[in-house]
Motif scaffolding. Structure first.
Motif, PDB file in Angstrom:
ATOM      1  N   ASP A  92       0.827  -1.208   0.000  1.00  0.00           N
ATOM      2  CA  ASP A  92       0.000   0.000   0.000  1.00  0.00           C
ATOM      3  C   ASP A  92       0.862   1.259   0.000  1.00  0.00           C
ATOM      4  OD1 ASP A  92      -2.232  -1.645   0.146  1.00  0.00           O
ATOM      5  OD2 ASP A  92      -2.395  -1.484   2.332  1.00  0.00           O
ATOM      6  N   ARG A  93       1.935   1.233   0.781  1.00  0.00           N
ATOM      7  CA  ARG A  93       2.810   2.411   0.894  1.00  0.00           C
ATOM      8  C   ARG A  93       3.506   2.686  -0.428  1.00  0.00           C
ATOM      9  NH1 ARG A  93       4.247   6.777   1.388  1.00  0.00           N
ATOM     10  NH2 ARG A  93       5.531   7.731   3.013  1.00  0.00           N
ATOM     11  N   VAL A  94       3.964   1.644  -1.101  1.00  0.00           N
ATOM     12  CA  VAL A  94       4.602   1.826  -2.406  1.00  0.00           C
ATOM     13  C   VAL A  94       3.603   2.387  -3.410  1.00  0.00           C
ATOM     14  CG1 VAL A  94       5.683   0.652  -4.359  1.00  0.00           C
ATOM     15  CG2 VAL A  94       6.356   0.059  -2.027  1.00  0.00           C
ATOM     16  N   ALA A  95       2.393   1.846  -3.403  1.00  0.00           N
ATOM     17  CA  ALA A  95       1.362   2.339  -4.322  1.00  0.00           C
ATOM     18  C   ALA A  95       1.119   3.827  -4.122  1.00  0.00           C
ATOM     19  CB  ALA A  95       0.064   1.550  -4.119  1.00  0.00           C
ATOM     20  N   GLU A  96       1.009   4.230  -2.869  1.00  0.00           N
ATOM     21  CA  GLU A  96       0.805   5.646  -2.550  1.00  0.00           C
ATOM     22  C   GLU A  96       1.987   6.485  -3.029  1.00  0.00           C
ATOM     23  OE1 GLU A  96      -0.153   8.249   1.476  1.00  0.00           O
ATOM     24  OE2 GLU A  96       1.238   6.569   1.597  1.00  0.00           O
ATOM     25  N   PHE A  97       3.197   5.972  -2.849  1.00  0.00           N
ATOM     26  CA  PHE A  97       4.417   6.714  -3.156  1.00  0.00           C
ATOM     27  C   PHE A  97       4.546   7.019  -4.645  1.00  0.00           C
ATOM     28  CE2 PHE A  97       9.171   6.793  -3.646  1.00  0.00           C
ATOM     29  CZ  PHE A  97       9.405   7.921  -2.875  1.00  0.00           C
ATOM     30  N   ILE A  98       4.100   6.098  -5.501  1.00  0.00           N
ATOM     31  CA  ILE A  98       4.275   6.303  -6.946  1.00  0.00           C
ATOM     32  C   ILE A  98       2.970   6.619  -7.668  1.00  0.00           C
ATOM     33  CG2 ILE A  98       6.339   4.853  -7.016  1.00  0.00           C
ATOM     34  CD1 ILE A  98       4.589   2.667  -8.331  1.00  0.00           C
ATOM     35  N   GLY A  99       1.883   6.812  -6.937  1.00  0.00           N
ATOM     36  CA  GLY A  99       0.639   7.226  -7.566  1.00  0.00           C
ATOM     37  C   GLY A  99      -0.159   6.107  -8.193  1.00  0.00           C
ATOM     38  N   ALA A 100       0.068   4.861  -7.768  1.00  0.00           N
ATOM     39  CA  ALA A 100      -0.740   3.741  -8.254  1.00  0.00           C
ATOM     40  C   ALA A 100      -2.089   3.743  -7.550  1.00  0.00           C
ATOM     41  CB  ALA A 100      -0.014   2.414  -8.012  1.00  0.00           C
ATOM     42  N   SER A 101      -3.044   3.013  -8.099  1.00  0.00           N
ATOM     43  CA  SER A 101      -4.392   3.039  -7.533  1.00  0.00           C
ATOM     44  C   SER A 101      -4.539   2.160  -6.304  1.00  0.00           C
ATOM     45  CB  SER A 101      -5.412   2.608  -8.591  1.00  0.00           C
ATOM     46  OG  SER A 101      -5.202   1.267  -8.991  1.00  0.00           O
ATOM     47  N   GLY A 102      -3.624   1.193  -6.117  1.00  0.00           N
ATOM     48  CA  GLY A 102      -3.720   0.334  -4.953  1.00  0.00           C
ATOM     49  C   GLY A 102      -2.723  -0.800  -5.001  1.00  0.00           C
ATOM     50  N   ARG A 103      -2.736  -1.637  -3.947  1.00  0.00           N
ATOM     51  CA  ARG A 103      -1.759  -2.720  -3.842  1.00  0.00           C
ATOM     52  C   ARG A 103      -1.883  -3.727  -4.983  1.00  0.00           C
ATOM     53  NH1 ARG A 103      -4.021  -6.062   1.361  1.00  0.00           N
ATOM     54  NH2 ARG A 103      -3.688  -4.031   2.321  1.00  0.00           N
ATOM     55  N   GLU A 104      -3.061  -3.805  -5.608  1.00  0.00           N
ATOM     56  CA  GLU A 104      -3.246  -4.754  -6.703  1.00  0.00           C
ATOM     57  C   GLU A 104      -2.291  -4.485  -7.860  1.00  0.00           C
ATOM     58  OE1 GLU A 104      -6.801  -4.422  -4.227  1.00  0.00           O
ATOM     59  OE2 GLU A 104      -5.655  -2.926  -5.354  1.00  0.00           O
ATOM     60  N   GLU A 105      -1.790  -3.263  -7.940  1.00  0.00           N
ATOM     61  CA  GLU A 105      -0.906  -2.891  -9.051  1.00  0.00           C
ATOM     62  C   GLU A 105       0.574  -2.937  -8.670  1.00  0.00           C
ATOM     63  OE1 GLU A 105      -3.748  -0.005 -11.704  1.00  0.00           O
ATOM     64  OE2 GLU A 105      -2.538   0.973 -10.166  1.00  0.00           O
ATOM     65  N   ILE A 106       0.875  -3.435  -7.463  1.00  0.00           N
ATOM     66  CA  ILE A 106       2.250  -3.432  -6.961  1.00  0.00           C
ATOM     67  C   ILE A 106       2.709  -4.859  -6.700  1.00  0.00           C
ATOM     68  CG2 ILE A 106       3.799  -2.634  -5.150  1.00  0.00           C
ATOM     69  CD1 ILE A 106       2.691  -0.402  -6.944  1.00  0.00           C
ATOM     70  N   VAL A 107       3.649  -5.332  -7.517  1.00  0.00           N
ATOM     71  CA  VAL A 107       4.227  -6.666  -7.361  1.00  0.00           C
ATOM     72  C   VAL A 107       5.653  -6.511  -6.851  1.00  0.00           C
ATOM     73  CG1 VAL A 107       4.882  -8.810  -8.512  1.00  0.00           C
ATOM     74  CG2 VAL A 107       2.824  -7.555  -9.263  1.00  0.00           C
ATOM     75  N   PHE A 108       5.979  -7.200  -5.776  1.00  0.00           N
ATOM     76  CA  PHE A 108       7.350  -7.183  -5.272  1.00  0.00           C
ATOM     77  C   PHE A 108       8.172  -8.250  -5.997  1.00  0.00           C
ATOM     78  CE2 PHE A 108       6.433  -5.253  -0.787  1.00  0.00           C
ATOM     79  CZ  PHE A 108       6.271  -4.009  -1.390  1.00  0.00           C
ATOM     80  N   THR A 109       9.313  -7.839  -6.496  1.00  0.00           N
ATOM     81  CA  THR A 109      10.273  -8.723  -7.143  1.00  0.00           C
ATOM     82  C   THR A 109      11.581  -8.600  -6.381  1.00  0.00           C
ATOM     83  OG1 THR A 109      11.030  -6.995  -8.658  1.00  0.00           O
ATOM     84  CG2 THR A 109       9.157  -8.349  -9.375  1.00  0.00           C
ATOM     85  N   LYS A 110      12.667  -9.180  -6.913  1.00  0.00           N
ATOM     86  CA  LYS A 110      13.927  -9.018  -6.192  1.00  0.00           C
ATOM     87  C   LYS A 110      14.740  -7.825  -6.689  1.00  0.00           C
ATOM     88  CE  LYS A 110      16.920 -12.369  -8.636  1.00  0.00           C
ATOM     89  NZ  LYS A 110      15.971 -13.041  -9.529  1.00  0.00           N
TER      90      LYS A 110
END
Length: 425
Positions: A92-110
């Motif tokens: 959620d924090r990453v989504a907020e930081f880059i202007g994404a609509s929510g956690r659904e759009e944020i995938v953690f990779t290495k």
């Protein structure tokens, strides 16, 4: 040292959060913590490769391991619930930081490279075919160039490159010619890690979308250094790494528009990413978990959350202003010497790095001399071999700046370069 602008941030206070900056280095390698002898104070100017980590981020890692170390989404006991909430909050924090609509759009990779490969394999192998085109730029990092090159070989698609002009900028007329109805993906670096060029990614996104293409933006050098809004850019995919923005190694981020990620099939399979498994078939978890197979990067995600909080406390506009002023100052100091060639746009039109060469001195030799002065820089092709071939150079020396660097450190860089000039005269 000349006239300097005041710092837009409290550098002295920030430096207190980075104990490694108190180290003394130089001469023969010594085991950290076993004494520095006659070594010199560290001047760390290799931030485009990896930034240092503040105490607040290290504390977040320690708190996780000492307080609630557990796997996520797999247990109903208290520690697992705490870890799961913290890990989800990091998305959620990453989504907020880059202007994404929510956690659904944020995938953690290495890292950024894995994010690029995820899209290339999960989307590219499925969608590309002979006659299709992938458009890159001549300044792409190998993470983009090699990945799409190899996917094109597997699918029969072609790869074409937007030219870089003599000033280190993209030839946008050439871009308009290349991005046509056959184009299915435009993959472009936001800020060149060699030239420092800040590319017009929103304009390129418009070009891509006009012909029905997707655009993938490599934000490894932009998200750590300036405000970025993926929605304003209208990127379909966007990637960056935690270790270039005060976070730990081992975590990257892939942003993707939700509707596109929904249609994509995972390319890593196993635990965590499944909803239902039988002996005959499987179904996938909801976004973003269907792309995070196995035990995910729990500690790294939590630490990235802490790093973002730290950067937001400084203010990303201030981060950008600080490093751009240092880069412009370094550019101007280096430009005073006739025997130094600097690559990329002028000092006031670039990100926070400067790549250069001293006539008659290989970049590796120059870096070695700088190391004797305890100045840490990067020497080599910076994972942009084709760009270095285009520039007709084997390697370059790169100094890159971040929130804890100072004008005095730039001056120490210049002094060390001047010493190398004398040694190799």
């Amino acid at each position: 040292m000349g006239v300097q602008e005041s710092y837009p941030i409290d550098v002295a206070t920030i430096r207190e959060d980075f104990p490694i900056l108190d180290r003394k280095v130089g001469g023969d390698f010594t085991v950290p913590g076993e004494g520095d002898g006659d070594s010199l104070p560290l001047v760390y100017l290799d931030n485009a490769a990896t930034t240092q980590t503040p105490k607040q981020v290290v504390d977040a890692i320690v708190e996780y391991y000492y307080g609630y170390n557990s796997n996520v989404h797999r247990g109903i006991h208290h520690l697992s619930q705490e870890a799961s909430v913290a890990y989800e909050n990091a998305h959620d924090r990453v989504a907020e930081f880059i202007g994404a609509s929510g956690r659904e759009e944020i995938v953690f990779t290495k890292n950024t490279t894995e994010a690029m490969n995820l899209v290339a394999y999960a989307w590219g192998l499925e969608e590309l075919e002979p006659g299709d085109k992938v458009v890159l730029t001549e300044m792409e990092h190998h993470a983009s160039l090699v990945t799409w090159q190899q996917i094109a070989k597997k699918t029969g698609a072609s790869v074409e490159y937007i030219r870089v002009d003599e000033d280190g900028r993209l030839d946008m007329d050439h871009a308009a010619d290349l991005i046509d109805e056959d184009t299915k993906m435009v993959s472009v670096v936001h800020i060149s890690n060699t030239l420092g060029t800040v590319n017009p990614v929103s304009e390129l996104a418009d070009m891509a979308h006009e012909v029905g293409s997707y655009i993938f933006v490599d934000g490894a050098q932009s998200v750590p250094t300036r405000p970025v809004d993926v929605t304003d850019i209208d990127a379909d995919f966007f990637a960056f790494s935690g270790h270039k923005m005060l976070g730990p190694t081992g975590i990257g981020v892939l942003y993707g528009k939700e509707e596109i990620l929904e249609e994509m099939t995972p390319y890593l399979y196993g635990g965590e990413m499944i909803r239902r498994v039988t002996y005959d078939d499987s179904t996938w978890e909801d976004l973003p978990w269907k792309f995070e197979a196995g035990t995910p990067v729990i500690e790294q995600g939590i630490a990235l959350h802490a790093a973002i909080d730290y950067l937001d406390e400084i203010g990303m506009e201030n981060v950008q202003a600080h490093e751009e002023r240092l880069a412009a100052y370094a550019y101007d100091r280096l430009a005073e010497f006739d025997d130094i060639e600097i690559y990329g746009p002028p000092g006031d039109e670039r990100g926070g790095l400067v790549a250069f060469n001293l006539d008659g001195v290989h970049a590796h030799d120059l870096s070695s001399i700088l190391n004797d002065h305890a100045v840490a820089v990067r020497a080599g092709d910076h994972c942009t071999q084709p760009l270095h071939d285009k520039l007709d150079i084997a390697a370059s020396t790169r100094a890159s700046f971040y929130v804890y660097n100072t004008y005095d450190e730039v001056d120490k860089l210049i002094e060390a370069v001047d010493d190398a000039r004398t040694l190799f005269a």
